[in-house]
Structure formats: C-alpha cells, structure tokens
Design an enzyme around this catalytic site. Structure first.
Site, PDB file in Angstrom:
ATOM      1  N   ARG A 189       0.815  -1.212   0.000  1.00 56.02           N
ATOM      2  CA  ARG A 189       0.000   0.000   0.000  1.00 56.02           C
ATOM      3  C   ARG A 189       0.851   1.265   0.000  1.00 56.02           C
ATOM      4  NH1 ARG A 189      -3.168   1.541  -2.731  1.00 56.02           N
ATOM      5  NH2 ARG A 189      -4.100  -0.536  -2.511  1.00 56.02           N
ATOM      6  N   GLU A 230       7.023  39.529  -5.911  1.00 50.26           N
ATOM      7  CA  GLU A 230       5.695  39.355  -6.502  1.00 50.26           C
ATOM      8  C   GLU A 230       5.097  40.731  -6.774  1.00 50.26           C
ATOM      9  OE1 GLU A 230       2.713  36.392  -4.847  1.00 50.26           O
ATOM     10  OE2 GLU A 230       1.875  38.295  -4.150  1.00 50.26           O
TER      11      GLU A 230
END
Length: 281
Positions: free
Chosen positions: A96, A193
């Site tokens: 898994r 930014e």
C-alpha cells in the site's frame, strides 16, 4: 532526490502503515516466496522509479525489484510497470505504501505533462509551487520533473521571495528589498511578486533578480514583460487553469508556476497482482 532524506521518509511511511507488525501477513505466511507485478490501470505518465527500487530494500533486502519503465515514460492500461519477487509477507506489507506513492507521483507527472502540452511553448518553462502535500514535497517535486516541468524553490530557505504580505508589512517593495540587501550574501537571489505596472517598475528600479507577475492576464504579462530588462528573470503565476494556459503561449515570460500541478491532481491508478502459481504452500 536526497538519498538520506528519501530513506527517512520511506521508513516513516512504512512505520505509519505497518505499526508493530502486519497482523494479516504474520497470521498466514510461513516464508512463502512469490512474484508480484505492478500493473497500470489508466493511461498516463509514470513517476516514482526511485521509490520502487528503494522501498523494499529498506523493508526486506531479500525482495528483488525489476523496474520495467523509467520516469517520464507514458504508460497504458494493463501495462506491467515492474515485477517484484521475494517473501510474500514483506511484499504485501509494503504494497500500500508503494502504490500510494507511485499513484500520487504518476498523477502529478501526468498532470504536468498535460500542462506542458497544453501550453505548447518551449521558450516558457512550467514549474511547481510550495502548494504541496505536507510530508510529500520531495516526491511531488520529483514527479513534476518526470512530467517535463521544473521546480520552483523547495522551501523558505533556498531563495528569498517577497510576496504581497511581506511587502505590505514592510510598506513597499523598495523598503523590503533595502532591508534584505543590507544583510544579504552574494549567493541568494531575490524574487518579488508584483500585481500591477507600478510595482513592476519599482521592482526593476530596486534591482531584484526575478519578478513575478501575479494573477496577470496574458495581455498584462506581455505588457509587464516589456518593462523588464533581459537580465531579470520573469515569472507569471496565479489564476491559470488548464483551459486558459494556452493563452499564455508567446508572452515571452521565462517561467509559469502552477499550484494545481500538485494541489489538485488525481492519482493515476495502479495495482499489485501476485502470480498465484508462484505461491508454494
């Protein structure tokens, strides 16, 4: 990928799933050897070969893994990805964790490859963001590269990036950059930014290394890019979807960063199948 960190992460994942022991495997297996195959159930792009080859070496060195595909290769339904031979108990105990990682990584590689094809502009590099799953950043960024993308910064410590809130807290781009440069060494780049033309001009004037155009339309990106001298790297980010990505082709921006490569990706389905005839009871 950092080998030491990779081992630590995989051991932690195995410990989380197995706990004090695989109760089912311990109850039914008595040393049986089996061969299992990893099978693709959907079309996509594979990522995770390093996980495939490393996980079982940590769980049980007796397990032999034969990977049949490399990162970045396209896979198709019913295609065999790998064969795994060794003690049934160990193979199934690790099943898994292995599948979870391969499925997550291959889903990201597939999404990244689709984005590269949708943009269809070799002059622009698509990259990821820090919008990754906690604990999985190393794996997810590796998957982006497998899909044909590039990595943005890996964390807060490997680059300086002034975002909207940093700038607001300092009062201006100019003041934030002044404070950084007052104590910055020569090896650290500064990215800023920006959200409008005035901020782009201000970022250019204070001499940053990278300017991001945040939530800018394709026309705005072209406009802002024309204001930036060529030595400064440019990046566009925010608000893009797979449907709108082609509109940014030809904007001449250096990079486009996409959060959805990692935060909104569906896993690519794989399964493990044991060859019944290989079991000796």
């Amino acid at each position: 990928m950092n080998g030491i960190l990779l081992n630590e992460q995989l051991k932690a994942f195995l410990s989380e799933d197995i706990g004090s022991g695989d109760a089912t495997g311990e109850a039914i297996f008595q040393g049986e050897e089996v061969t299992a195959s990893i099978i693709a159930k959907q079309p996509g792009v594979f990522a995770g070969r390093v996980v495939l080859e490393r996980l079982y070496s940590l769980l049980d060195p007796r397990v032999e893994v034969n990977a049949l595909i490399d990162d970045g290769q396209k896979v198709f339904p019913k295609e065999r990805i790998a064969t795994i031979t060794g003690p049934a108990h160990s193979i199934l105990s690790g099943e898994r964790v292995l599948l979870n990682l391969l499925q997550r990584m291959s889903g990201i590689a597939t999404m990244t490859n689709s984005a590269v094809e949708a943009l269809a502009d070799e002059a622009i590099r698509l990259c990821d963001t820090r919008k990754t799953t906690p604990g999985l950043r190393m794996f997810e960024k590796e998957a982006v590269r497998a899909g044909g993308g590039f990595n943005h910064r890996r964390g807060l410590d490997d680059a300086i990036m002034l975002k909207e809130n940093h700038i607001a807290a300092c009062g201006s781009i100019t003041e934030a950059v002044r404070r950084i440069k007052a104590g910055l060494g020569p090896m650290m780049k500064i990215e800023v930014e920006t959200t409008n033309e005035a901020e782009v001009i201000e970022a250019v004037e204070v001499g940053v290394d990278v300017i991001m155009f945040d939530n800018a339309s394709p026309d705005e990106v072209k406009q802002y890019r024309s204001l930036v001298p060529s030595p400064i790297v440019t990046e566009a980010s925010g608000g893009m979807t797979m449907a709108t990505l082609p509109d940014y082709a030809g904007t001449s921006v250096d990079y486009i960063s996409l959060g959805f490569l990692t935060h909104s990706t569906k896993a690519l389905d794989f399964s493990m199948l044991v060859q019944k005839e290989a079991i000796s009871w």
